[in-house]
Design a protein around this motif. Structure first.
Motif, PDB file in Angstrom:
ATOM      1  N   MET A  55      38.107  21.298  33.750  1.00 49.55           N
ATOM      2  CA  MET A  55      38.744  22.596  33.951  1.00 49.55           C
ATOM      3  C   MET A  55      39.998  22.442  34.788  1.00 49.55           C
ATOM      4  O   MET A  55      40.105  21.523  35.588  1.00 49.55           O
ATOM      5  N   ASP A  56      40.936  23.368  34.603  1.00 45.99           N
ATOM      6  CA  ASP A  56      42.109  23.345  35.480  1.00 45.99           C
ATOM      7  C   ASP A  56      41.713  23.868  36.857  1.00 45.99           C
ATOM      8  O   ASP A  56      40.630  24.415  37.051  1.00 45.99           O
ATOM      9  N   LEU A  57      42.594  23.693  37.818  1.00 42.87           N
ATOM     10  CA  LEU A  57      42.291  24.062  39.205  1.00 42.87           C
ATOM     11  C   LEU A  57      41.954  25.548  39.330  1.00 42.87           C
ATOM     12  O   LEU A  57      41.028  25.919  40.050  1.00 42.87           O
ATOM     13  N   GLY A  58      42.698  26.405  38.632  1.00 42.28           N
ATOM     14  CA  GLY A  58      42.434  27.848  38.699  1.00 42.28           C
ATOM     15  C   GLY A  58      41.027  28.192  38.266  1.00 42.28           C
ATOM     16  O   GLY A  58      40.343  29.000  38.886  1.00 42.28           O
ATOM     17  N   ALA A  59      40.571  27.585  37.179  1.00 38.80           N
ATOM     18  CA  ALA A  59      39.211  27.833  36.693  1.00 38.80           C
ATOM     19  C   ALA A  59      38.181  27.325  37.691  1.00 38.80           C
ATOM     20  O   ALA A  59      37.148  27.958  37.898  1.00 38.80           O
ATOM     21  N   LYS A  60      38.467  26.185  38.321  1.00 36.07           N
ATOM     22  CA  LYS A  60      37.542  25.650  39.330  1.00 36.07           C
ATOM     23  C   LYS A  60      37.396  26.628  40.494  1.00 36.07           C
ATOM     24  O   LYS A  60      36.298  26.874  40.979  1.00 36.07           O
ATOM     25  N   ILE A  61      38.527  27.186  40.916  1.00 33.43           N
ATOM     26  CA  ILE A  61      38.493  28.154  42.020  1.00 33.43           C
ATOM     27  C   ILE A  61      37.723  29.395  41.604  1.00 33.43           C
ATOM     28  O   ILE A  61      36.865  29.882  42.343  1.00 33.43           O
ATOM     29  N   LEU A  62      38.009  29.918  40.396  1.00 37.17           N
ATOM     30  CA  LEU A  62      37.349  31.141  39.926  1.00 37.17           C
ATOM     31  C   LEU A  62      35.846  30.977  39.756  1.00 37.17           C
ATOM     32  O   LEU A  62      35.115  31.963  39.807  1.00 37.17           O
ATOM     33  N   THR A  63      35.393  29.754  39.533  1.00 35.59           N
ATOM     34  CA  THR A  63      33.967  29.537  39.288  1.00 35.59           C
ATOM     35  C   THR A  63      33.244  28.890  40.462  1.00 35.59           C
ATOM     36  O   THR A  63      32.076  28.533  40.335  1.00 35.59           O
ATOM     37  N   THR A  64      33.916  28.747  41.590  1.00 37.19           N
ATOM     38  CA  THR A  64      33.283  28.187  42.789  1.00 37.19           C
ATOM     39  C   THR A  64      33.027  29.334  43.766  1.00 37.19           C
ATOM     40  O   THR A  64      33.951  29.885  44.354  1.00 37.19           O
ATOM     41  N   ARG A  65      31.775  29.690  43.909  1.00 31.91           N
ATOM     42  CA  ARG A  65      31.385  30.883  44.671  1.00 31.91           C
ATOM     43  C   ARG A  65      31.982  30.924  46.074  1.00 31.91           C
ATOM     44  O   ARG A  65      32.539  31.924  46.484  1.00 31.91           O
ATOM     45  N   GLY A  89      20.919  48.396  45.213  1.00 32.65           N
ATOM     46  CA  GLY A  89      21.514  49.465  46.015  1.00 32.65           C
ATOM     47  C   GLY A  89      22.238  48.945  47.251  1.00 32.65           C
ATOM     48  O   GLY A  89      22.781  49.718  48.033  1.00 32.65           O
ATOM     49  N   GLU A  90      22.246  47.632  47.430  1.00 33.19           N
ATOM     50  CA  GLU A  90      22.894  47.011  48.587  1.00 33.19           C
ATOM     51  C   GLU A  90      24.408  46.966  48.399  1.00 33.19           C
ATOM     52  O   GLU A  90      24.899  46.893  47.277  1.00 33.19           O
ATOM     53  N   SER A  91      25.126  46.968  49.526  1.00 34.17           N
ATOM     54  CA  SER A  91      26.580  46.806  49.473  1.00 34.17           C
ATOM     55  C   SER A  91      26.912  45.397  49.017  1.00 34.17           C
ATOM     56  O   SER A  91      26.314  44.430  49.467  1.00 34.17           O
ATOM     57  N   ARG A  92      27.889  45.320  48.129  1.00 31.30           N
ATOM     58  CA  ARG A  92      28.389  44.045  47.613  1.00 31.30           C
ATOM     59  C   ARG A  92      29.897  44.025  47.791  1.00 31.30           C
ATOM     60  O   ARG A  92      30.546  45.068  47.782  1.00 31.30           O
ATOM     61  N   PHE A  93      30.470  42.843  47.914  1.00 31.37           N
ATOM     62  CA  PHE A  93      31.905  42.711  48.152  1.00 31.37           C
ATOM     63  C   PHE A  93      32.497  41.682  47.199  1.00 31.37           C
ATOM     64  O   PHE A  93      31.879  40.648  46.936  1.00 31.37           O
ATOM     65  N   VAL A  94      33.697  41.974  46.723  1.00 33.84           N
ATOM     66  CA  VAL A  94      34.433  41.036  45.886  1.00 33.84           C
ATOM     67  C   VAL A  94      35.922  41.215  46.171  1.00 33.84           C
ATOM     68  O   VAL A  94      36.377  42.332  46.413  1.00 33.84           O
ATOM     69  N   VAL A  95      36.654  40.122  46.187  1.00 33.75           N
ATOM     70  CA  VAL A  95      38.108  40.173  46.354  1.00 33.75           C
ATOM     71  C   VAL A  95      38.732  39.988  44.975  1.00 33.75           C
ATOM     72  O   VAL A  95      38.366  39.055  44.245  1.00 33.75           O
ATOM     73  N   ILE A  96      39.644  40.897  44.633  1.00 29.11           N
ATOM     74  CA  ILE A  96      40.257  40.913  43.305  1.00 29.11           C
ATOM     75  C   ILE A  96      41.757  41.117  43.469  1.00 29.11           C
ATOM     76  O   ILE A  96      42.205  41.805  44.393  1.00 29.11           O
ATOM     77  N   GLU A  97      42.519  40.584  42.537  1.00 28.69           N
ATOM     78  CA  GLU A  97      43.957  40.828  42.535  1.00 28.69           C
ATOM     79  C   GLU A  97      44.239  42.253  42.066  1.00 28.69           C
ATOM     80  O   GLU A  97      43.617  42.740  41.122  1.00 28.69           O
ATOM     81  N   LEU A 105      35.766  33.328  50.056  1.00 31.78           N
ATOM     82  CA  LEU A 105      36.464  32.955  51.284  1.00 31.78           C
ATOM     83  C   LEU A 105      37.300  34.094  51.901  1.00 31.78           C
ATOM     84  O   LEU A 105      37.276  34.276  53.120  1.00 31.78           O
ATOM     85  N   PRO A 106      38.026  34.900  51.111  1.00 32.80           N
ATOM     86  CA  PRO A 106      38.824  35.973  51.722  1.00 32.80           C
ATOM     87  C   PRO A 106      38.015  37.170  52.245  1.00 32.80           C
ATOM     88  O   PRO A 106      38.536  37.986  53.009  1.00 32.80           O
ATOM     89  N   ILE A 107      36.753  37.284  51.856  1.00 36.96           N
ATOM     90  CA  ILE A 107      35.967  38.467  52.241  1.00 36.96           C
ATOM     91  C   ILE A 107      35.903  38.644  53.754  1.00 36.96           C
ATOM     92  O   ILE A 107      36.184  39.738  54.261  1.00 36.96           O
ATOM     93  N   PRO A 108      35.555  37.625  54.551  1.00 36.75           N
ATOM     94  CA  PRO A 108      35.510  37.826  56.004  1.00 36.75           C
ATOM     95  C   PRO A 108      36.877  38.180  56.596  1.00 36.75           C
ATOM     96  O   PRO A 108      36.954  38.886  57.599  1.00 36.75           O
ATOM     97  N   ILE A 109      37.939  37.703  55.977  1.00 35.34           N
ATOM     98  CA  ILE A 109      39.290  38.044  56.453  1.00 35.34           C
ATOM     99  C   ILE A 109      39.523  39.547  56.300  1.00 35.34           C
ATOM    100  O   ILE A 109      39.996  40.212  57.224  1.00 35.34           O
ATOM    101  N   PHE A 110      39.176  40.087  55.148  1.00 38.34           N
ATOM    102  CA  PHE A 110      39.298  41.529  54.929  1.00 38.34           C
ATOM    103  C   PHE A 110      38.379  42.306  55.866  1.00 38.34           C
ATOM    104  O   PHE A 110      38.796  43.282  56.482  1.00 38.34           O
ATOM    105  N   ARG A 111      37.136  41.872  55.968  1.00 34.21           N
ATOM    106  CA  ARG A 111      36.160  42.611  56.780  1.00 34.21           C
ATOM    107  C   ARG A 111      36.529  42.606  58.253  1.00 34.21           C
ATOM    108  O   ARG A 111      36.173  43.521  58.987  1.00 34.21           O
ATOM    109  N   ALA A 112      37.271  41.582  58.696  1.00 37.10           N
ATOM    110  CA  ALA A 112      37.719  41.507  60.087  1.00 37.10           C
ATOM    111  C   ALA A 112      38.980  42.347  60.318  1.00 37.10           C
ATOM    112  O   ALA A 112      39.459  42.431  61.447  1.00 37.10           O
TER     113      ALA A 112
END
Length: 153
Positions: free
Chosen positions: A6-16, A49-57, A21-28
């Motif tokens: 896979m290209d680097l972008g796909a590796k990043i998109l599929t590595t949990r 019913g739990e809160s979930r978080f995702v960072v999206i463009e 990684l940006p979630i704690p930055i936003f939450r802080a």
């Protein structure tokens, strides 16, 4: 598909851990460092019913209170399915934190038109993103549904 093919972008998109990684930055409270290009979407798990978080463009900022995002993994992405079940959500973008919002899942035609507009405005970013999505999903022409987030003022 093996990870090394896979290209680097796909590796990043599929590595949990990398996509989370940006979630704690936003939450802080430091989401402004992403300049409004990324947003933190808080949504409810459709089963738990739990809160979930995702960072999206943010694919498009139609207005100060309307942001469009794309589901690069199609209609099967967990956050997308959660918004289909419960459209009430929260958005942190730029200097704005945890703004209540409502998700509007857009139809196929409007989604495609918005993808074309994104590709015209950001051709280099679209070329990389499209290939990353293709590599990550294994689909030559993946469906990319769009979601319009209506933020409360």
């Amino acid at each position: 598909m093996r990870w090394w093919s896979m290209d680097l972008g796909a590796k990043i998109l599929t590595t949990r851990w990398m996509v989370r990684l940006p979630i704690p930055i936003f939450r802080a409270g430091f989401g402004f460092v992403f300049g409004g290009r990324l947003l933190l979407l808080e949504h409810r798990g459709r089963k738990s019913g739990e809160s979930r978080f995702v960072v999206i463009e943010a694919a498009d900022r139609e207005a100060p209170d309307r942001v469009v995002v794309a589901s690069g993994f199609g209609p099967h992405a967990q956050w997308y399915r959660n918004l289909a079940a419960e459209p009430r959500c929260g958005v942190s973008i730029g200097w704005r934190r945890r703004v209540p919002a409502r998700a509007e899942l857009l139809g196929r035609d409007e989604s495609r038109a918005l993808i074309v507009r994104y590709a015209e405005r950001r051709p280099a970013a679209w070329a990389v993103l499209r290939r990353s999505i293709q590599d990550a999903t294994g689909e030559a022409d993946p469906e990319i549904p769009m979601v319009r987030l209506h933020l409360r003022r």
